[in-house]
Design an enzyme around this catalytic site. Structure first.
Site, PDB file in Angstrom:
ATOM      1  N   ILE B 468      -4.878   2.837   1.606  1.00  0.00           N
ATOM      2  CA  ILE B 468      -6.308   3.154   1.538  1.00  0.00           C
ATOM      3  C   ILE B 468      -6.527   4.475   0.806  1.00  0.00           C
ATOM      4  CG2 ILE B 468      -6.823   1.823   3.606  1.00  0.00           C
ATOM      5  CD1 ILE B 468      -7.078   4.511   5.111  1.00  0.00           C
ATOM      6  N   THR B 470      -3.848   6.721   0.858  1.00  0.00           N
ATOM      7  CA  THR B 470      -2.900   7.614   1.510  1.00  0.00           C
ATOM      8  C   THR B 470      -1.642   7.837   0.677  1.00  0.00           C
ATOM      9  OG1 THR B 470      -2.198   5.625   2.638  1.00  0.00           O
ATOM     10  CG2 THR B 470      -3.647   7.080   3.835  1.00  0.00           C
ATOM     11  N   ILE B 632       8.810  15.100   5.004  1.00  0.00           N
ATOM     12  CA  ILE B 632       7.699  14.896   4.075  1.00  0.00           C
ATOM     13  C   ILE B 632       8.229  14.093   2.892  1.00  0.00           C
ATOM     14  CG2 ILE B 632       5.991  16.024   2.592  1.00  0.00           C
ATOM     15  CD1 ILE B 632       5.611  16.343   5.692  1.00  0.00           C
ATOM     16  N   PRO B 635       5.678  15.611  -1.136  1.00  0.00           N
ATOM     17  CA  PRO B 635       4.856  16.796  -0.851  1.00  0.00           C
ATOM     18  C   PRO B 635       3.517  16.786  -1.578  1.00  0.00           C
ATOM     19  CG  PRO B 635       7.117  17.423  -1.376  1.00  0.00           C
ATOM     20  CD  PRO B 635       7.012  15.946  -1.647  1.00  0.00           C
ATOM     21  N   THR B 637       1.487  14.008  -2.514  1.00  0.00           N
ATOM     22  CA  THR B 637       0.486  13.150  -1.865  1.00  0.00           C
ATOM     23  C   THR B 637       0.289  13.565  -0.402  1.00  0.00           C
ATOM     24  OG1 THR B 637       2.206  11.519  -1.378  1.00  0.00           O
ATOM     25  CG2 THR B 637       0.900  11.164  -3.368  1.00  0.00           C
ATOM     26  N   GLN B 641      -3.214  14.422   1.634  1.00  0.00           N
ATOM     27  CA  GLN B 641      -3.668  13.846   2.901  1.00  0.00           C
ATOM     28  C   GLN B 641      -4.169  14.932   3.847  1.00  0.00           C
ATOM     29  OE1 GLN B 641      -0.217  11.014   3.757  1.00  0.00           O
ATOM     30  NE2 GLN B 641      -1.939  10.061   4.780  1.00  0.00           N
ATOM     31  N   LYS B 704       6.652  11.376  10.470  1.00  0.00           N
ATOM     32  CA  LYS B 704       5.740  11.289  11.610  1.00  0.00           C
ATOM     33  C   LYS B 704       4.328  10.849  11.239  1.00  0.00           C
ATOM     34  CE  LYS B 704       7.707  14.590  14.889  1.00  0.00           C
ATOM     35  NZ  LYS B 704       7.443  15.915  15.511  1.00  0.00           N
ATOM     36  N   GLU B 708      -3.878  11.569  10.040  1.00  0.00           N
ATOM     37  CA  GLU B 708      -4.845  12.074  11.020  1.00  0.00           C
ATOM     38  C   GLU B 708      -4.747  13.585  11.250  1.00  0.00           C
ATOM     39  OE1 GLU B 708      -6.155   9.008  12.443  1.00  0.00           O
ATOM     40  OE2 GLU B 708      -4.529   7.826  11.612  1.00  0.00           O
TER      41      GLU B 708
END
Lengths: 184, 747, 339
Positions: B468, B470, B632, B635, B637, B641, B704, B708
């Protein structure tokens, strides 16, 4: 459980404004547009916006519909070199104009426009939906010459909303292109 | 040293498609004879339709059909059939089901016409009369009827209380007790929801839907319309943002599929921006928060009680209070979470559902406590640092929040902060520095992926998740390229196609961990097969090698100890007499580790605001967000986010508010000129720091998730900065000029 | 959007004829508000008369006493960046640049900007009552969501505001709107151009339905040094004003010769109160005086709940704008620090 008493009420939509029943559709009107360098003779009904013409009739879906009301900038195209919201422009009124959309920015050999390159390099987008509008807007911004500082870029790009929040990267990309233009 | 793609900044692989306008979204697929739908929505909030006159609309040349509850085709009658993969407990909304109106803006008719303009015109001619019943849209008015949801939403286990919060609070020498609230927000992705349903003939359809999970759409359609999986092919290669609005199939999908099946013709339904305010949203919540501490800052009690709203037909639930029992070390914690019904559509998951809401209360209260204690807000957090997840008693799989606090504070220059409110000024503006912590669950979901290597050295990987915005396409490409030692240009990642191997909806920040793991596993199987061929080759330079002793690099398999001994991918496949190697694997989270560890992403957010006090204008001039999120993958993209999450947080803090007219039961600022999201001018400097964090429990690739965490705590940090600048505590977001002036006047 | 026919007349006379023969006809120029409202079924013309190619309306030219005549079809962008406008009426330039976005300013015309309709949520939503949109249906804003609504000059029928920034500056500058109709041309001072809602909120302006705007005339430039346009809104750009203030002073030494103050976002028209401006005449500008002026302007302001804050905010904005104007430090529309 509501503590408000509402009178029984109709939807107001049908009752507002002069009543207009169904009838013949408005006539199609011949117009000519030069779109991304190509002259095109078209027939449009007056209620068709430039945005809907591009997307629905010409399959130029690169120009996006984000709000259809001039509130987001996703539909930004260059009309005779100036950026406008194509959602609020009736196509019939643009008869004879030149339109550049995102599809028309790259060279004929597919070489990306420097602004397109800079957007990729600076990751100036995520979902990509506002991106064509941002890029068209940014290309116009460079040409307008009113913005050089970051604050000016921010202000002059504020007509293009980005819900993914790529703003700082967008400013980086534009600053980069401006610097390269200045060095020329 | 050989640089892997994973862990290195890489430009988006779909970047060129997006900057040239070639990326296609749901409303941008077409078909011969495509008909266009336009939705008519309810003007009232509750009651029933007494008449709906479609004759004028039907009389417009070019109108094909006007669907209403009176003439709609039959669909599944059991409400359970409408329950999608992520539906909360309850009875899902069924579009055009009957004459009942459940909320203002409910779709009540679909006009289908030869083109968009005709459909739009005809929609204006549909005449509806209603019998209105009294509605209720004010959460405060139904607060007393709040209830504990009888059925818990799956995955939403409430944290048990511990100790005696009441007594602990009563015995605390230093206390904070206050109410907090965040305005209802609508997702408003830039791409409006749309579904293009292509009639393939013979009862089969291809559906381009704006959805975060194509297989969720597929199963919804098969259940509701009684089709078999083979009849329904769903695609969403590009999704123009969603932030949760695309987790559940929304009504544009139902209407477009219904019309296409009935008319045996391709149909597209695109929602208007106004209609984007007629389905899900981030709920309202009345939060009561009490914290007690000793003078040294040690927390003695936390109480967090929330009444959140849901609809009258589903019990939407999100984790608002759970954070309060995990974020800090505290022996006495009690939380309650109740729902109260209002006459709107069901609220839903919106970027970090529940977390920024709950953390706004907790992190504001912690800030308030710091001033009462006369202690630096960062010190207070460090003093109460949770070494384990005290809600479950489990250790964290990894937690580098301390490092995040430290690096964030350094980068921000926190040590130069003058502790007193109103003590920092520049020119006319008061300057405020505030901070907060963030936390989000690091999840992984069972997901399958396929990898296909062909003899031309090209690799294709795929899973039915969504990108979407991300960066899923990009990270899957990186992972696959590294697995087989290929340049990224040789790898194609596919997502957003229901024919791809199983994936749950993309959400909850789990896509990278889940899809990434599945792709890794599938690629590993391809590696093993390939290695088998290479080793079995006649006179193979790798004849006696183990797979652990070789590296896949630059299109070859080479001995780590002696890279001059290698077999090219092509030679290996020739030796194996194959043109393609295909593998499908499924990754699941480790049950053992899930039982043993608690997995969370953490962050430390520092914000600077400048406030023109006389005019009540707040500017966020600087945000530093230090994030501990395991590995990560990219780094570049990843940073984007977090930037996006922070901008969402700025919106929550200062701008976003869906304003309900309770007399009409209707959101009134239902457009994006009057529902404000941050514009470019509102976002100055954001710095993102990724803290080194070794993670090896939650999934094999050590990630992880990042979707959000950027929003969690951001609004709290900004509100805390506003307090530091002005001495005014705003406990009801967004901090608009009216709220700021009101507090000052009260002071 | 309803169906409508389209005409593109070649002369003002033809344009007027097109409209006079059909009461449901409307002129269209930039379309940035009309097309927007048509999509919401708020405006429902059956005939659109495209005036964008009428000759002679796109020029900026000299008017008497150093004034300027800005053609109705000059785009907001062209006006804002015109060297003569920037030099003689920087207040106007600043106000235009405070509004909308670069894209909208490129399309929007000077004439069209004057005719923008309110942003009232209820006016825009045809599922709700609204006396302006559907006369007699009621005004839910009074007891509803009204934080963007008017505090001055409201009526029981309507509490909408006029959304233009440009018009606020024009009000302060005492511009004159030149219009043509079936009976020839006339001039409407800006103060009389927009109306208060009274019992006819459906009527925004005193322009007749069969009249067309030809130009905006600006009188002798007197406020190019001490002026400001201060706009307060819910985000830092691309949002309508909650409150805006155009302030201008003509100074003689340290004394005010004449002051002009117009407010946006607070009323159904750009709000001016000449008697409050008089308080500044002949005085040395200072804060106490500004406070008195602000008090006078807001005297009688009425809130409706959510918009109560506007009374206080407008008072503060007037004070700040006057101090900016007096100091000759106009508000930048780029730098978001307020001077």
């Amino acid at each position: 459980m509501a503590d408000l008493e509402l009178p029984l009420r109709q939807g107001f939509a049908p009752d507002a404004g002069p009543a207009q029943g169904p009838g013949p559709l408005p006539d199609e009107i011949p117009i000519t547009l030069t779109i991304n360098g190509e002259r095109r003779a078209l027939h449009v009904r007056p209620w068709t916006t430039l945005l809907d013409l591009l997307r629905e009739d010409l399959s130029l879906y690169g120009t996006k519909k984000g709000c259809d009301h001039g509130q987001c900038g996703a539909c930004t195209v260059l009309l005779d070199g100036e950026r406008i919201n194509s959602c609020l422009a009736l196509a019939v009124m643009k008869d004879g104009c030149e339109v550049t959309t995102i599809e028309g920015l790259a060279g004929p050999d597919g070489t990306l426009h420097p602004m397109q390159e800079a957007f990729i390099e600076h990751d100036a987008f995520q979902c990509g939906y506002c991106t064509p509008g941002q890029i068209c807007s940014a290309v116009a911004l460079v040409k307008e010459g009113h913005a050089t500082s970051r604050a000016e870029i921010r202000e002059h790009m504020s007509g293009n909303l980005c819900r993914c929040g790529a703003y700082t990267n967008i400013v980086d990309a534009i600053e980069d292109v401006l610097a390269k233009e200045a060095a020329k | 040293m050989y640089e892997t793609h994973v862990g290195s900044p890489r430009s988006r692989v779909d970047g060129k498609l997006k900057v040239t306008g070639a990326a296609r979204y749901a409303a941008e697929y077409t078909a011969p004879d495509l008909a266009q739908g336009y939705v008519v929505n309810s003007a009232i909030a509750k009651g029933r339709i007494t008449s709906i006159d479609i004759s004028a609309a039907m009389a417009v040349p070019g109108v094909i059909q006007v669907f209403t509850h009176q003439n709609r085709p039959r669909t599944a009658w059991r409400s359970k059939a409408y329950q999608d993969e992520v539906a909360p407990p309850g009875t899902p909304f069924r579009p055009l089901y009957d004459e009942k109106i459940l909320y203002s803006g409910q779709p009540i008719a679909l006009v289908v016409a030869e083109d968009f303009e005709i459909a739009r015109y005809a929609a204006s001619l549909v005449r509806v009369t209603y019998e209105a019943e009294g509605h209720q849209t004010d959460l405060e008015k139904v607060r007393m009827q709040a209830y504990k949801p009888p059925k818990t939403r799956s995955g939403m286990a409430p944290a048990p209380d511990r100790g005696d919060a009441e007594a602990g609070f009563g015995a605390s020498p230093v206390r904070v007790s206050a109410d907090y609230r965040i305005a209802i927000e609508h997702h408003n992705p830039m791409e409006p929801h749309a579904a293009t349903v292509v009639w393939d003939g013979d009862g089969k359809i291809t559906v381009y839907d704006k959805i975060q999970g194509v297989q969720n759409t597929q199963s919804y359609i098969t259940h509701v319309f009684g089709l078999s999986q083979d009849d329904v092919h769903v695609l969403s290669p590009f999704v123009g943002g969603a932030f949760g609005s695309g987790l559940r199939p929304q009504y544009q999908l139902f209407l477009a599929v219904m019309a296409a099946l009935e008319l045996k013709r391709s149909v597209r339904v695109t929602l208007t921006r106004d209609q984007m305010f007629t389905f899900t949203y981030r709920p309202d919540g009345l939060q009561e928060m009490s914290i007690g501490a000793n003078p040294d800052g040690m927390l003695q009690a936390i109480r967090h009680d929330v009444v959140s709203n849901t609809s009258t037909f589903e019990d939407y639930q999100e984790m608002i209070v759970g954070w309060s029992s995990m974020m800090y070390h505290c022996e006495n914690v009690s939380t309650t979470y109740k729902l109260a019904q209002i006459d709107t559509y069901t609220p839903g998951d919106m970027r970090a559902p529940g977390a920024p809401t709950g953390m706004f209360a907790l992190e504001s209260a912690m800030d308030e406590l710091s001033y009462k204690l006369g202690m630096d807000p960062l010190q207070l957090r460090l003093r109460n640092y949770a070494e384990i997840d005290e809600a479950t008693g489990k250790p964290f799989s990894s937690k580098e929040l301390r490092a995040a606090y430290q690096l964030g504070a350094e980068r921000f220059g926190w040590s130069k902060r003058s502790p007193e409110p109103r003590s920092m000024k520049e020119g006319r503006e008061l300057v405020g520095w505030g901070m907060a912590s963030g936390m989000w669950e690091a999840q992984m979901q069972k997901t399958s992926a396929r990898a296909v290597l062909t003899i031309d050295g090209k690799l294709e990987v795929g899973t039915a998740t969504a990108d979407i915005g991300t960066g899923t396409y990009t990270i899957l490409t990186q992972i696959a390229a590294d697995a087989l030692g290929l340049p990224m240009e040789k790898v194609t990642a596919k997502v957003g196609d229901s024919k791809l191997p199983f994936s749950p909806v993309e959400g909850g920040s789990w896509a990278a961990a889940s899809a990434g793991t599945a792709v890794t596993l599938a690629c590993n199987t391809v590696r093993e097969t390939l290695f088998g061929y290479a080793r079995g080759m006649e006179g193979s330079p790798l004849a006696n090698a183990e797979i652990g002793r070789v590296a896949f690099r630059d299109g070859r398999i080479e001995l780590v100890s002696d890279p001059t001994r290698f077999v090219t991918i092509q030679d290996a496949m020739v030796a194996g007499k194959v043109h393609r190697i295909e593998a499908e694997e499924t990754g699941s989270p480790s049950r053992i580790n899930q039982a043993r560890y608690s997995g969370f992403t953490h962050s430390a957010i520092f914000a600077e605001v400048r406030v023109d006090e006389e005019l009540g204008r707040v500017r966020v001039t600087r945000v530093v967000d230090a994030v501990a999120a395991g590995k990560i993958l990219n780094p570049k993209t990843a940073r984007s986010q977090i930037l996006g999450g922070v901008v969402f947080g700025i919106g929550m803090a200062l701008h976003e508010e869906s304003m309900m007219d309770h007399h009409l039961g209707r959101f009134m600022n239902h457009n994006i000129a009057e529902y404000h999201i941050p514009a470019n001018a509102d976002v100055e400097g954001i710095e993102v720091i990724f803290v080194e964090e070794h993670e090896d429990k939650l999934n094999p690739i050590g990630v992880k998730g990042l979707g959000e965490i950027g929003i969690v705590g951001t609004a709290a940090a900004i509100a805390n900065a506003v307090y530091h600048a002005t001495g005014k505590r705003i406990r009801h977001l967004p901090i608009t000029v009216d709220r700021l002036l009101k507090v000052r006047d009260a002071a | 959007m309803n169906r409508f026919s389209y005409a593109r007349p070649g002369s003002v006379e033809d344009a007027l004829r097109e409209v006079s023969s059909n009461p449901a006809a409307k002129f269209i120029a930039g379309g940035t508000n009309l097309v927007d409202l048509m999509k919401y079924n708020v405006e429902r013309p059956t005939h659109l008369v495209d005036v964008t190619r009428l000759p002679g309306l796109k020029e900026i030219g000299e008017a008497g006493e150093g004034g300027l005549r800005i053609g109705a079809l000059v785009s907001n962008t062209a006006a804002a960046y015109d060297e003569r406008v920037k030099e003689r009426y920087p207040l106007l330039s600043s106000a235009i640049l405070a509004g909308a976005s670069a894209q909208l300013r490129n399309s929007a015309t000077m004439g069209g900007n004057l005719l923008q309709r309110t942003r009232c949520y209820y006016f825009y939503d045809d599922a709700t009552p609204c006396n302006k949109r559907a006369p007699g249906s009621g005004c839910p804003a009074k007891e509803g969501v009204n934080r963007i609504h008017a505090i001055l000059g409201t009526s029981e029928h309507c509490i909408a505001t006029h959304p233009s920034d440009m018009a606020v500056a024009l009000a302060a500058l005492e511009a004159v709107v030149k219009v043509a109709g079936p009976n020839g041309e006339r001039s409407i001072p800006l103060a009389d151009f927009h109306r208060l809602p009274g019992n006819m909120p459906e009527k925004d302006t005193n322009l007749h339905g069969d009249e067309i705007i030809l130009a905006i005339e600006l009188p002798e430039p007197r406020f190019a040094k001490n002026y400001t346009y201060l706009k307060l809104r819910d985000r830092l750009s691309y949002a309508f004003a909650l409150v805006s203030v155009a302030a201008a002073m003509e100074m003689d030494g340290d004394k005010v010769v004449e002051a002009r103050i117009a407010l946006g976002g607070v009323a159904h028209k750009p709000w001016r109160l000449p008697e409050a401006e008089e308080l500044l005449r002949g005085k040395v500008p200072e804060r106490a005086l500004f406070e008195a002026v602000a008090e006078r302007i807001l005297d009688g302001a009425k809130g409706y709940g959510h918009n109560d804050f506007k009374i206080d905010l407008a008072r503060r904005a007037v004070i700040r704008a006057l101090s900016q104007a007096a100091a000759g430090t106009p508000q930048s529309q780029v730098d978001k620090r307020i001077q």
